[in-house]
Structures are given as C-alpha cells and as structure tokens.
Design a protein around this motif. Structure first.
Motif, PDB file in Angstrom:
ATOM      1  N   GLU A  80      57.197 103.974   4.169  1.00  0.00           N
ATOM      2  CA  GLU A  80      58.049 104.123   5.343  1.00  0.00           C
ATOM      3  C   GLU A  80      58.487 105.567   5.523  1.00  0.00           C
ATOM      4  O   GLU A  80      58.540 106.084   6.644  1.00  0.00           O
ATOM      5  N   GLY A  81      58.791 106.244   4.418  1.00  0.00           N
ATOM      6  CA  GLY A  81      59.183 107.641   4.508  1.00  0.00           C
ATOM      7  C   GLY A  81      58.080 108.516   5.067  1.00  0.00           C
ATOM      8  O   GLY A  81      58.327 109.381   5.926  1.00  0.00           O
ATOM      9  N   VAL A  82      56.854 108.320   4.607  1.00  0.00           N
ATOM     10  CA  VAL A  82      55.730 109.111   5.107  1.00  0.00           C
ATOM     11  C   VAL A  82      55.469 108.789   6.580  1.00  0.00           C
ATOM     12  O   VAL A  82      55.136 109.672   7.380  1.00  0.00           O
ATOM     13  N   ARG A  83      55.612 107.525   6.951  1.00  0.00           N
ATOM     14  CA  ARG A  83      55.415 107.144   8.362  1.00  0.00           C
ATOM     15  C   ARG A  83      56.405 107.882   9.260  1.00  0.00           C
ATOM     16  O   ARG A  83      56.038 108.375  10.334  1.00  0.00           O
ATOM     17  N   ARG A  84      57.650 108.017   8.814  1.00  0.00           N
ATOM     18  CA  ARG A  84      58.646 108.739   9.606  1.00  0.00           C
ATOM     19  C   ARG A  84      58.321 110.226   9.681  1.00  0.00           C
ATOM     20  O   ARG A  84      58.525 110.856  10.718  1.00  0.00           O
ATOM     21  N   LEU A  85      57.813 110.781   8.579  1.00  0.00           N
ATOM     22  CA  LEU A  85      57.406 112.196   8.600  1.00  0.00           C
ATOM     23  C   LEU A  85      56.262 112.396   9.590  1.00  0.00           C
ATOM     24  O   LEU A  85      56.207 113.408  10.305  1.00  0.00           O
ATOM     25  N   ALA A  86      55.343 111.445   9.648  1.00  0.00           N
ATOM     26  CA  ALA A  86      54.228 111.536  10.594  1.00  0.00           C
ATOM     27  C   ALA A  86      54.738 111.524  12.034  1.00  0.00           C
ATOM     28  O   ALA A  86      54.211 112.256  12.893  1.00  0.00           O
ATOM     29  N   GLU A  87      55.734 110.740  12.310  1.00  0.00           N
ATOM     30  CA  GLU A  87      56.299 110.713  13.652  1.00  0.00           C
ATOM     31  C   GLU A  87      56.882 112.066  14.024  1.00  0.00           C
ATOM     32  O   GLU A  87      56.767 112.514  15.169  1.00  0.00           O
ATOM     33  N   ILE A  88      57.517 112.729  13.057  1.00  0.00           N
ATOM     34  CA  ILE A  88      58.093 114.053  13.304  1.00  0.00           C
ATOM     35  C   ILE A  88      56.990 115.056  13.636  1.00  0.00           C
ATOM     36  O   ILE A  88      57.076 115.822  14.583  1.00  0.00           O
ATOM     37  N   LEU A  89      55.934 115.062  12.816  1.00  0.00           N
ATOM     38  CA  LEU A  89      54.852 116.009  13.039  1.00  0.00           C
ATOM     39  C   LEU A  89      54.131 115.749  14.360  1.00  0.00           C
ATOM     40  O   LEU A  89      53.776 116.672  15.078  1.00  0.00           O
ATOM     41  N   ASN A  90      53.918 114.475  14.674  1.00  0.00           N
ATOM     42  CA  ASN A  90      53.231 114.142  15.922  1.00  0.00           C
ATOM     43  C   ASN A  90      54.067 114.527  17.143  1.00  0.00           C
ATOM     44  O   ASN A  90      53.541 115.001  18.139  1.00  0.00           O
ATOM     45  N   ALA A  91      55.389 114.343  17.018  1.00  0.00           N
ATOM     46  CA  ALA A  91      56.266 114.694  18.150  1.00  0.00           C
ATOM     47  C   ALA A  91      56.357 116.196  18.338  1.00  0.00           C
ATOM     48  O   ALA A  91      56.645 116.676  19.438  1.00  0.00           O
ATOM     49  N   ALA A  92      56.098 116.958  17.276  1.00  0.00           N
ATOM     50  CA  ALA A  92      56.223 118.420  17.357  1.00  0.00           C
ATOM     51  C   ALA A  92      54.948 119.085  17.876  1.00  0.00           C
ATOM     52  O   ALA A  92      54.959 120.269  18.188  1.00  0.00           O
ATOM     53  N   GLU A  93      53.848 118.355  17.921  1.00  0.00           N
ATOM     54  CA  GLU A  93      52.602 118.951  18.395  1.00  0.00           C
ATOM     55  C   GLU A  93      52.693 119.276  19.877  1.00  0.00           C
ATOM     56  O   GLU A  93      53.240 118.491  20.658  1.00  0.00           O
ATOM     57  N   PRO A  94      52.157 120.440  20.289  1.00  0.00           N
ATOM     58  CA  PRO A  94      52.220 120.834  21.708  1.00  0.00           C
ATOM     59  C   PRO A  94      51.379 119.925  22.575  1.00  0.00           C
ATOM     60  O   PRO A  94      50.433 119.311  22.129  1.00  0.00           O
TER      61      PRO A  94
END
Length: 491
Positions: free
Chosen positions: A477-491
């Motif tokens: 679950e922690g890694v899934r949340r980190l992935a959401e952060i990275l995906n949201a930050a992509e231009p």
C-alpha cells in the motif's frame, strides 16, 4: 481575604500538600507579599471547606521552611526575608540556540552546536518507510526476554553494584567471542571484547582515542552520516572515497598524498547503498593500511541479514595484523533500546579503551548483560536471527516486487539483496523536500539519503526505504501511494 486557592478534593495528592503548594506559590509569585498577615487557620479552613488540622499541617510546614513567621498575640505573617530569593517565580526566558559572549565552548562543543539532530518523534504516519534499520518488534520473544531478566534479578545483590571489570561482564564477552568466531570468522579472544552502549558509543570512544584536530579520516561516500558527525566533532578532516557495486573503491586510496589516521568502512553491507566489499578490495584495503599505518574501523552493523547466501565473513578475520578495530551491535538483531554493542580491539589497545569506557560511564547495564549472556548461550540468538532472516527476506522481496510493479522505470533499486532497508532513486522532477511532504500528506514517511553524501546534491532523488517492521500489505500500500505521487507529478 480571598486567596483564590485551588484544591482538588478528588486528587491523589493529599489536601495538606495541595494547600502547602498553593500558598508557597502565592508567596513566591508575589500574590502574598512580605509582611502580609495570613488568615487564621480556623477561618481559612472554613473558607476552603476543609478541616482545621489540614490547614495547621500546611502552616507548620511553611513556618518550618521560613516562608511564614508568627508574632505572639498578633498572628501569622508572610516572612519578610524568604528562605531563598532566587526561588521567586518569574517568567522563564526563551531558550536560545546561541550562547552569551562570556561562554566559550571548546572546539568539540562548537562543532556539536552546528550538528543538526533528528527531530523529536511525533505522530508517525501509518506507513513508515523512514525507520530504516528498525527490527520487527512484534516478532521479538519478549516473554522469553522477560524471563531471562527475572532470572538475573534473582542473583545476589552484587548485580546492583558497580562491576569490577570495565570491559564488561566476562561471561557475556566469552559468549560474544564464541559467536563472532563461528558466525563472522572474527579472530578474537574474550579479553579483546569490550561491551559498550551501542555502536554509537563505540565510534565515539575510538574517535576520542585516535583523532586530534586536523587528523584525516577516510569514509565511504555515501556513508553513515552519524559517524561523520562524530569524527568532525573531534576536529578531524573527513576524506570521502566513492563506492560502487563492489563497495569502497580502494584504488583511490593510493592517490591520497596526505597521511590518514582512520578508515571507516561498512564492508559486509555498505551503508546506505547495500554493496558488499569484494574480496580483492578487502585484501587491497588491508595491505594499504599495513603500508600506511592507518587503522581500519569496521562497522559490521547488520551483516547477519543476507538473504541469497551465507553472511560474508568479517574483514577483521582476513588479517593477522592489528590494523582492524571491529564494531558490532545488538540493536539490529534484537532491539535498539537494549543499547548493547561491542568492540573487538587489538590486544595492545585493550587497556586504553577500557580506561576510556570507564571514564565515560563506568559500565553498560549489568542486568541486561546477564540476560543477554543467557540469550546467546541457550541458543536463542541464533534461532531469532534465523527466523528474522527469513521474515526480512520476504518483506524485502515484497518491497522490490511492489516497486517494480507500481513504479517500473520511475525507480532504480540500489544495492544487494541484503540488509534491513533498500536505497532507491526516484526519477522525478520534484525536490526531495517536495517528495517527502507529498508522501507525508498521503500517510507515508520517507527519509532522503542526502545526509549520507558529503555533498548533499549528490544524493538528490535518493531515499532509504525501511521495510523490516512493516508487513507485506502495508509495504504494498505504501508503494502504491508513492506511485500515485510520482504519476501525478509527471508533466
């Protein structure tokens, strides 16, 4: 007279003590001034709704301490001269991080004043990747440990006294020497083992004994930043040597044109990258130290946790010379608050290290040393390590699989399949502060690896992910949340 005294009938503090405290504070704060007449014990008891005996008891205490005085046929008064004028209550001045001009710290103290300590622990997020190196506390056999402590408590009263030997409890040193010989291939006798309060004290003692202002210390870069702080606090100059997949790049030592006093290494599991120092480099490092007279400080902090193969033997066991000081700790294999570690030093250094330990704190806690001795000798330590090796391997695999599944080419995993944490690099435009802040907002704790680098910019995008105290579901679950952060930050 209305004294505005506050008494709690339901409090566990006796009423006479509450009344004493209230009256004393009123005097010290100036609400009751010197020479002021006090109400009679009868009238005060009636006003407060308590017994006169309670008031008499409180008055007698204040009279005996000099806060009140009596005048025959006149009554009781606040004393004209209080027992200690310095006790008067005043507003406490704000705490300042600077020192008055009249206070001059030593060079050691001045350096420490610039060291940024970790913040006090607060409310941590549910998914805490930031506690790298934390054991799985719920898996520790606490009931067994409690039984061993209880057994030690039933020993004679000598266990409460100052130990006679500053090296530590001899049966524990014998048990550690046997364990290290069998499991880490360390060459030592019990007389070379010195019990200390964790590896941090071991580093501090060695730094005090070896380093003068301006001495040079070689460290891995990136490396263990708290060791760097200790060396710098002694006035040493830290020389960073880079690491790669095979650990410290020993060849670069030969390019140094200045003498080196100490070399600090984590060869079995490099911190923080996880690399293992190759055999050829180990031998080259030992040869270089022999030629230059430098002392090697080997920190073997979590070498027990290799998952694909047997733990790598210690560097110290590869040489018959006295060029290596070995540091070990039980903080990782058992629990950090035990504060129990050990040094293995060359025989000629034992007397001076023992004196240094004695001057610092006399000895490590004797009760815990007794319990730990039984824990080792009865086979519980090896059993616990075997169970934790299996558990931590499973949790690390879960972390790696989750990183690959959710992040793919957005992350690079650094290091061997070993240790209690993974070092990763996120390929993202966010700063480390922004990444940590966004993770915290989503209930995930992250720790940047920037502090491990001599130049913090070199560690940009690098993070340490601890996983040994998190179960598989929490890790995913922690890694899934980190992935959401990275995906949201992509231009």
């Amino acid at each position: 007279m209305d004294l505005a005294l506050k008494l709690e009938i339901t409090s566990t503090i006796p009423l006479h003590r509450q009344l004493y405290d209230e009256l004393r504070q009123a005097i010290l704060s100036g609400r009751l001034v010197s020479g002021q007449r006090m109400p009679s014990t009868r009238s005060l008891a009636k006003t407060l709704g308590i017994s006169r005996a309670t008031v008499l008891f409180s008055y007698d205490q204040l009279l005996s301490e000099g806060y009140l005085s009596t005048v025959p046929a006149s009554g009781t008064f606040v004393a004209c001269q209080l027992p200690n004028e310095l006790l008067r209550s005043t507003t406490a001045p704000p705490i300042s991080s600077t020192f008055p001009p009249c206070i001059e710290l030593s060079s050691y103290g001045a350096t420490l004043a610039t060291v940024e300590l970790p913040p006090a622990p607060g409310q941590k997020p549910l998914i805490n990747f930031g506690c790298y190196g934390r054991p799985a506390f719920d898996e520790f056999p606490i009931h067994l440990w409690r039984r061993l402590l209880s057994r030690a408590c039933r020993l004679s009263n000598t266990i409460l006294d100052y130990p006679a030997d500053p090296l530590g409890y001899k049966p524990l040193r014998e048990a550690i020497a046997c364990y290290l010989t069998q499991s880490r291939a360390v060459r030592c006798e019990p007389e070379q083992v010195i019990i200390v309060n964790g590896s941090q004290q071991a580093l501090d003692l060695i730094a005090r004994l070896f380093l003068n202002q301006g001495d040079r210390v070689v460290m891995e870069n990136p490396g263990y930043f708290e060791a760097r702080y200790i060396f710098q606090a002694q006035g040493a100059e830290v020389l960073p040597i880079p690491v790669d997949r095979s650990g410290l790049i020993v060849e670069k030592l030969s390019t140094l044109t200045i003498p080196v006093k100490l070399v600090y290494v984590t060869p079995s599991h490099q911190f923080p990258t996880g690399a293992a120092l190759s055999l050829s480099r180990r031998l080259a490092l030992l040869a270089w130290a022999q030629q230059t007279g430098a002392m090697i400080l080997e920190d073997d902090y979590d070498s027990e946790f290799r998952y694909d193969e047997r733990p790598i033997p210690a560097l110290q066991g590869l040489t018959s010379s006295d060029s290596v000081i070995y540091i070990g700790t039980f903080s990782k294999v058992l629990f950090p608050s035990l504060r129990m570690g050990y040094l293995v030093v060359p025989p000629q250094l034992v007397p001076v290290v023992a004196r240094a330990k004695w001057l610092v704190d006399r000895q490590s806690p004797l009760l815990e040393q007794h319990a730990l001795t039984d824990f080792i000798n009865e086979g519980h330590l090896e059993s616990h390590i075997r169970r934790m090796r299996i558990l931590y391997a499973e949790r690390r695999r879960t972390l790696v699989q989750a990183l690959n599944q959710y992040l793919g080419n957005q992350v690079t995993i650094i290091g061997e399949n070993a240790g209690m944490n993974a070092m990763v690099q996120f390929h993202i435009q966010l700063s480390d502060e922004e990444m940590s802040d966004r993770a915290e907002q989503r209930g995930v704790e992250l720790i940047s690896a920037c502090s491990c680098y001599m130049n913090a910019e070199d560690g940009k995008g690098m993070f340490l992910l601890g996983c040994t105290d998190l179960d598989s579901e929490v890790i995913q679950e922690g890694v899934r949340r980190l992935a959401e952060i990275l995906n949201a930050a992509e231009p």
